[in-house]
Design an enzyme around this catalytic site. Structure first.
Site, mmCIF file in Angstrom:
data_model
loop_
_atom_site.group_PDB
_atom_site.id
_atom_site.type_symbol
_atom_site.label_atom_id
_atom_site.label_comp_id
_atom_site.label_asym_id
_atom_site.label_seq_id
_atom_site.Cartn_x
_atom_site.Cartn_y
_atom_site.Cartn_z
ATOM 1 N N ASP A 166 16.551 -28.298 18.603
ATOM 2 C CA ASP A 166 15.331 -29.048 18.917
ATOM 3 C C ASP A 166 15.643 -30.184 19.891
ATOM 4 O OD1 ASP A 166 13.077 -28.085 16.894
ATOM 5 O OD2 ASP A 166 14.967 -28.135 15.807
ATOM 6 N N ASP A 210 22.825 -28.265 20.450
ATOM 7 C CA ASP A 210 21.772 -28.620 19.503
ATOM 8 C C ASP A 210 20.569 -27.712 19.806
ATOM 9 O OD1 ASP A 210 20.238 -30.127 17.626
ATOM 10 O OD2 ASP A 210 19.451 -31.338 19.269
ATOM 11 N N ASP A 218 20.286 -34.073 21.905
ATOM 12 C CA ASP A 218 19.308 -35.083 22.323
ATOM 13 C C ASP A 218 19.133 -36.227 21.343
ATOM 14 O OD1 ASP A 218 17.915 -33.368 20.363
ATOM 15 O OD2 ASP A 218 16.166 -34.570 20.917
#
Length: 260
Positions: free
Chosen positions: A28, A26, A204
């Site tokens: 961000d 991922d 996240d």
């Protein structure tokens, strides 16, 4: 079902072989710290160098899987150009540089953007981001507006088929199609240089949970960055710590190549 992830420090990196794993990341909250505005993020030069080193050691079997468009990832990682799945799998660039994108009704996305902008106009601190196949409403500066923003998003999609509402960290996104990050991982894993390798995915956000489930189905390694409930097998405390882990992994791979 959410479980209790093991600390990523408990994972024996010696069992990770550069020719046998595929890494999916991922963006961000994983490679870049989350900022109040989508354009305010950055990736340190050292981290871009680590990604390049990993790509070299792994014959290119490393990809970014993100909610951002591919063009934005290229801008943040330049001059590095990796395989990328953007907008939660709605667009994808494979290891050979070929682009694939789902057909999207641009007028429908425009309509959604206009509806969300009306919410933005009446609530200071809200950021509306129009992408090629989705619209995101960022409320990081106004976290108390999460419930109101979600209600507005549901009203915006009412009566329109083929739309999906995703809620991430301080963002609500309305996207066309049903593709997910799990679909993107599966597509990459069907192609070289990813095919036949053990998949590793790090993310996240709640939008990464589908990918974590896909990784578990494949017998791979899933890594949750930061807190929150998750189905991931491992957890590490934050972006900085994960960047350091990737750096140590790149060191391991290069040292093995020197001794082979």
């Amino acid at each position: 079902m959410a479980g209790k992830p093991e600390p990523l420090t408990s994972l024996d990196r010696s069992g990770l072989q550069p020719g046998r794993i595929a890494i999916f990341l991922d963006f961000d909250g994983t490679l870049a710290e989350i900022a109040e505005h989508p354009d305010a993020v950055s990736v340190p030069t050292a981290t871009r160098d680590v990604l390049a080193r990993l790509a070299d050691c792994m014959s290119g079997a490393i990809a970014i899987v993100t909610g951002r468009p591919i063009c934005e990832i290229d801008r943040f990682l330049q001059p590095l150009c990796l395989p990328v799945a953007g907008i939660h799998g709605l667009e994808r660039r494979d290891a050979d540089g070929a682009h694939r994108a789902a057909a999207v009704d641009a007028s429908l996305i425009d309509m959604l953007a206009e509806k969300l902008k009306r919410f933005q106009e009446s609530h200071k601190g809200i950021v509306v981001e129009r992408k090629s196949a989705s619209v995101a409403l960022h409320y990081r500066q106004r976290p108390e507006l999460a419930e109101a923003g979600m209600a507005w998003a549901h009203e915006a999609v009412d009566g329109h088929e083929g739309l999906q509402i995703l809620q991430g960290k301080m963002v609500i996104e309305i996207k066309a199609g049903k593709e997910t990050k799990a679909d993107a991982v599966a597509a990459f894993m069907a192609e070289e240089p990813f095919a036949g390798r053990m998949a590793v995915f790090a993310g996240d956000d709640v939008t990464d949970e589908d990918a974590f489930n896909e990784i578990a189905r494949r017998g791979g390694i899933s890594i949750k960055i930061g807190g929150g409930e998750t189905v991931a097998a491992f957890r590490i405390e934050g972006v900085g710590a994960f960047r350091q882990w990737l750096s140590r992994l790149a060191d391991d791979f290069e040292n093995r190549q020197l001794t082979e």
